[in-house]
Design a protein around this motif. Structure first.
Motif, PDB file in Angstrom:
ATOM      1  N   LEU A   1       0.829  -1.207   0.000  1.00  0.00           N
ATOM      2  CA  LEU A   1       0.000   0.000   0.000  1.00  0.00           C
ATOM      3  C   LEU A   1       0.863   1.257   0.000  1.00  0.00           C
ATOM      4  O   LEU A   1       0.525   2.262  -0.636  1.00  0.00           O
ATOM      5  CB  LEU A   1      -0.931  -0.024   1.205  1.00  0.00           C
ATOM      6  CG  LEU A   1      -1.947  -1.164   1.205  1.00  0.00           C
ATOM      7  CD1 LEU A   1      -2.609  -1.308   2.575  1.00  0.00           C
ATOM      8  CD2 LEU A   1      -2.992  -0.951   0.120  1.00  0.00           C
ATOM      9  N   HIS A   2       1.991   1.206   0.711  1.00  0.00           N
ATOM     10  CA  HIS A   2       2.914   2.343   0.761  1.00  0.00           C
ATOM     11  C   HIS A   2       3.451   2.665  -0.636  1.00  0.00           C
ATOM     12  O   HIS A   2       3.481   3.833  -1.045  1.00  0.00           O
ATOM     13  CB  HIS A   2       4.074   2.022   1.707  1.00  0.00           C
ATOM     14  CG  HIS A   2       5.125   3.085   1.765  1.00  0.00           C
ATOM     15  ND1 HIS A   2       5.024   4.184   2.589  1.00  0.00           N
ATOM     16  CD2 HIS A   2       6.308   3.220   1.094  1.00  0.00           C
ATOM     17  CE1 HIS A   2       6.091   4.956   2.434  1.00  0.00           C
ATOM     18  NE2 HIS A   2       6.880   4.393   1.534  1.00  0.00           N
ATOM     19  N   GLU A   3       3.871   1.634  -1.365  1.00  0.00           N
ATOM     20  CA  GLU A   3       4.426   1.855  -2.702  1.00  0.00           C
ATOM     21  C   GLU A   3       3.364   2.379  -3.671  1.00  0.00           C
ATOM     22  O   GLU A   3       3.658   3.230  -4.512  1.00  0.00           O
ATOM     23  CB  GLU A   3       5.047   0.556  -3.234  1.00  0.00           C
ATOM     24  CG  GLU A   3       6.314   0.129  -2.511  1.00  0.00           C
ATOM     25  CD  GLU A   3       7.427   1.164  -2.607  1.00  0.00           C
ATOM     26  OE1 GLU A   3       7.611   1.745  -3.702  1.00  0.00           O
ATOM     27  OE2 GLU A   3       8.106   1.400  -1.595  1.00  0.00           O
ATOM     28  N   CYS A   4       2.151   1.870  -3.551  1.00  0.00           N
ATOM     29  CA  CYS A   4       1.057   2.385  -4.385  1.00  0.00           C
ATOM     30  C   CYS A   4       0.786   3.852  -4.065  1.00  0.00           C
ATOM     31  O   CYS A   4       0.606   4.684  -4.968  1.00  0.00           O
ATOM     32  CB  CYS A   4      -0.212   1.569  -4.152  1.00  0.00           C
ATOM     33  SG  CYS A   4      -0.169  -0.115  -4.788  1.00  0.00           S
ATOM     34  N   ALA A   5       0.754   4.163  -2.773  1.00  0.00           N
ATOM     35  CA  ALA A   5       0.485   5.540  -2.352  1.00  0.00           C
ATOM     36  C   ALA A   5       1.559   6.505  -2.835  1.00  0.00           C
ATOM     37  O   ALA A   5       1.263   7.644  -3.212  1.00  0.00           O
ATOM     38  CB  ALA A   5       0.360   5.596  -0.833  1.00  0.00           C
ATOM     39  N   LYS A   6       2.810   6.083  -2.827  1.00  0.00           N
ATOM     40  CA  LYS A   6       3.911   6.931  -3.309  1.00  0.00           C
ATOM     41  C   LYS A   6       3.664   7.375  -4.751  1.00  0.00           C
ATOM     42  O   LYS A   6       3.840   8.550  -5.092  1.00  0.00           O
ATOM     43  CB  LYS A   6       5.240   6.165  -3.221  1.00  0.00           C
ATOM     44  CG  LYS A   6       5.904   6.189  -1.869  1.00  0.00           C
ATOM     45  CD  LYS A   6       7.111   5.271  -1.812  1.00  0.00           C
ATOM     46  CE  LYS A   6       8.133   5.571  -2.875  1.00  0.00           C
ATOM     47  NZ  LYS A   6       9.328   4.661  -2.769  1.00  0.00           N
ATOM     48  N   VAL A   7       3.259   6.437  -5.579  1.00  0.00           N
ATOM     49  CA  VAL A   7       3.014   6.739  -6.991  1.00  0.00           C
ATOM     50  C   VAL A   7       1.840   7.703  -7.138  1.00  0.00           C
ATOM     51  O   VAL A   7       1.884   8.655  -7.931  1.00  0.00           O
ATOM     52  CB  VAL A   7       2.739   5.428  -7.766  1.00  0.00           C
ATOM     53  CG1 VAL A   7       2.281   5.716  -9.185  1.00  0.00           C
ATOM     54  CG2 VAL A   7       3.986   4.549  -7.784  1.00  0.00           C
ATOM     55  N   LEU A   8       0.788   7.476  -6.361  1.00  0.00           N
ATOM     56  CA  LEU A   8      -0.414   8.308  -6.446  1.00  0.00           C
ATOM     57  C   LEU A   8      -0.154   9.725  -5.942  1.00  0.00           C
ATOM     58  O   LEU A   8      -0.602  10.706  -6.549  1.00  0.00           O
ATOM     59  CB  LEU A   8      -1.542   7.661  -5.641  1.00  0.00           C
ATOM     60  CG  LEU A   8      -2.053   6.331  -6.206  1.00  0.00           C
ATOM     61  CD1 LEU A   8      -2.901   5.602  -5.167  1.00  0.00           C
ATOM     62  CD2 LEU A   8      -2.848   6.560  -7.479  1.00  0.00           C
ATOM     63  N   LEU A   9       0.565   9.839  -4.830  1.00  0.00           N
ATOM     64  CA  LEU A   9       0.871  11.166  -4.287  1.00  0.00           C
ATOM     65  C   LEU A   9       1.813  11.938  -5.201  1.00  0.00           C
ATOM     66  O   LEU A   9       1.695  13.156  -5.344  1.00  0.00           O
ATOM     67  CB  LEU A   9       1.470  11.023  -2.883  1.00  0.00           C
ATOM     68  CG  LEU A   9       0.485  10.529  -1.814  1.00  0.00           C
ATOM     69  CD1 LEU A   9       1.220  10.163  -0.535  1.00  0.00           C
ATOM     70  CD2 LEU A   9      -0.584  11.578  -1.532  1.00  0.00           C
ATOM     71  N   ALA A  10       2.739  11.225  -5.836  1.00  0.00           N
ATOM     72  CA  ALA A  10       3.653  11.877  -6.780  1.00  0.00           C
ATOM     73  C   ALA A  10       2.895  12.430  -7.984  1.00  0.00           C
ATOM     74  O   ALA A  10       3.331  13.404  -8.618  1.00  0.00           O
ATOM     75  CB  ALA A  10       4.718  10.884  -7.247  1.00  0.00           C
ATOM     76  N   ALA A  11       1.750  11.833  -8.299  1.00  0.00           N
ATOM     77  CA  ALA A  11       0.923  12.298  -9.419  1.00  0.00           C
ATOM     78  C   ALA A  11      -0.048  13.387  -8.994  1.00  0.00           C
ATOM     79  O   ALA A  11      -0.846  13.855  -9.808  1.00  0.00           O
ATOM     80  CB  ALA A  11       0.158  11.119 -10.026  1.00  0.00           C
ATOM     81  N   GLY A  12       0.004  13.797  -7.715  1.00  0.00           N
ATOM     82  CA  GLY A  12      -0.814  14.912  -7.262  1.00  0.00           C
ATOM     83  C   GLY A  12      -2.090  14.553  -6.529  1.00  0.00           C
ATOM     84  O   GLY A  12      -2.957  15.420  -6.346  1.00  0.00           O
ATOM     85  N   ALA A  13      -2.234  13.279  -6.101  1.00  0.00           N
ATOM     86  CA  ALA A  13      -3.415  12.913  -5.319  1.00  0.00           C
ATOM     87  C   ALA A  13      -3.482  13.761  -4.063  1.00  0.00           C
ATOM     88  O   ALA A  13      -2.457  14.036  -3.420  1.00  0.00           O
ATOM     89  CB  ALA A  13      -3.376  11.431  -4.954  1.00  0.00           C
ATOM     90  N   ALA A  14      -4.684  14.200  -3.686  1.00  0.00           N
ATOM     91  CA  ALA A  14      -4.839  15.024  -2.491  1.00  0.00           C
ATOM     92  C   ALA A  14      -4.544  14.217  -1.232  1.00  0.00           C
ATOM     93  O   ALA A  14      -3.879  14.689  -0.314  1.00  0.00           O
ATOM     94  CB  ALA A  14      -6.255  15.594  -2.429  1.00  0.00           C
ATOM     95  N   GLU A  15      -5.071  12.977  -1.170  1.00  0.00           N
ATOM     96  CA  GLU A  15      -4.777  12.067  -0.068  1.00  0.00           C
ATOM     97  C   GLU A  15      -5.034  10.646  -0.528  1.00  0.00           C
ATOM     98  O   GLU A  15      -5.777  10.406  -1.485  1.00  0.00           O
ATOM     99  CB  GLU A  15      -5.618  12.383   1.169  1.00  0.00           C
ATOM    100  CG  GLU A  15      -7.112  12.229   0.980  1.00  0.00           C
ATOM    101  CD  GLU A  15      -7.878  12.467   2.278  1.00  0.00           C
ATOM    102  OE1 GLU A  15      -8.778  11.657   2.582  1.00  0.00           O
ATOM    103  OE2 GLU A  15      -7.581  13.462   2.974  1.00  0.00           O
ATOM    104  N   VAL A  16      -4.387   9.713   0.151  1.00  0.00           N
ATOM    105  CA  VAL A  16      -4.545   8.298  -0.175  1.00  0.00           C
ATOM    106  C   VAL A  16      -4.812   7.528   1.108  1.00  0.00           C
ATOM    107  O   VAL A  16      -3.993   7.544   2.030  1.00  0.00           O
ATOM    108  CB  VAL A  16      -3.295   7.723  -0.874  1.00  0.00           C
ATOM    109  CG1 VAL A  16      -3.526   6.245  -1.227  1.00  0.00           C
ATOM    110  CG2 VAL A  16      -2.939   8.517  -2.117  1.00  0.00           C
ATOM    111  N   ALA A  17      -5.968   6.889   1.181  1.00  0.00           N
ATOM    112  CA  ALA A  17      -6.308   6.010   2.297  1.00  0.00           C
ATOM    113  C   ALA A  17      -6.313   4.579   1.782  1.00  0.00           C
ATOM    114  O   ALA A  17      -6.231   4.334   0.576  1.00  0.00           O
ATOM    115  CB  ALA A  17      -7.680   6.374   2.871  1.00  0.00           C
TER     116      ALA A  17
END
Length: 252
Positions: free
Chosen positions: A216-232
């Motif tokens: 989940l951490h690795e998935c979140a890294k990619v999403l946040l790098a693309a500008g996601a506001a938050e990842v749960a």
């Protein structure tokens, strides 16, 4: 439901009685969850108090940050799991994941939707199941995280996307590795197909089991790098919680 339909269902239950997915005891009804009273009682729901960040069950007080998250918080906004990865939940997950038995999906959804962890989730903009590599998907024939997202979040079907997050590199199964090796194994394993659709969005990742949180951490890294506001993140079960026995069961 018509009288004829009710009669057909009654005859079906008489001729082919449902059995508990945990211990195979015969059940009086085929209505999910397909668990006998004993197995239902043994389903260990993670109830508050739990860590406000990673969702680890705590012993006393209100919800608060656990020591691990105080020292090094997850990049996830929050992670929640409905049950400890113990029988009978572990049986249902393994039957689904490794034996291709889809019978338990409705039961997992029925159990999960009533849990404190599930109701603690905020409505997301997008729901992304953790993807399998194409090789593993072909071997298994399905992505268990995708199926769980569809049955557990049926009220948000229009938010579930399978075409955004991609596993670009085949990896060794995480169950064979330690915590540090898990993180190394997943380095740059995920990418985004349409990063422009992520920017500013609140994302909910869905997987089957949370152990160390590396996937989940690795998935979140990619999403946040693309500008996601938050990842749960939400998982049906949580493993790696040593020394905690929950005395709770979910009433369905």
């Amino acid at each position: 439901m018509s009288f004829l339909h009710k009669g057909i269902l009654a005859l079906q239950e008489l001729l082919f009685p449902a059995r508990c997915l945990g211990c195979t005891e015969q059940l009086s009804s085929s209505h999910p969850p397909l668990l006998c009273l004993n197995c239902h009682h043994d389903a260990s729901e993670i109830l508050p108090p739990f860590c406000t960040c990673c969702g680890t069950p705590l012993y006393l007080g209100d919800n608060h940050l656990c020591l691990s998250c105080l020292e090094k918080p997850l990049i996830l906004t929050k992670a929640r799991s409905s049950f400890l990865y113990q029988e009978p939940i572990s049986i249902l997950v393994r039957q689904l994941k490794f034996k291709g038995n889809l019978t338990g999906l409705a039961s997992l959804a029925a159990l999960t939707k009533k849990t404190a962890a599930f109701t603690d989730l905020n409505p997301p903009d997008l729901i992304l199941p953790v993807p399998l590599h194409i090789k593993r998907l072909r071997e298994r024939g399905f992505n268990q995280s995708q199926l769980l997202a569809q049955v557990c979040f049926s009220q948000w079907q229009d938010k579930i996307r399978f075409d955004l997050l991609k596993r670009q590199r085949a990896t060794v199964p995480q169950t064979r590795l330690s915590g540090k090796a898990r993180r190394h194994n997943l380095h740059q394993a995920f990418c985004l197909e349409k990063p422009n659709e992520i920017s500013g969005k609140n994302i909910l990742l869905v997987d089957d089991v949370f152990t160390t949180g590396s996937t989940l951490h690795e998935c979140a890294k990619v999403l946040l790098a693309a500008g996601a506001a938050e990842v749960a993140a939400f998982t049906v079960a949580r493993g790696g919680v040593a020394g905690i026995k929950m005395a709770h069961n979910t009433e369905v």
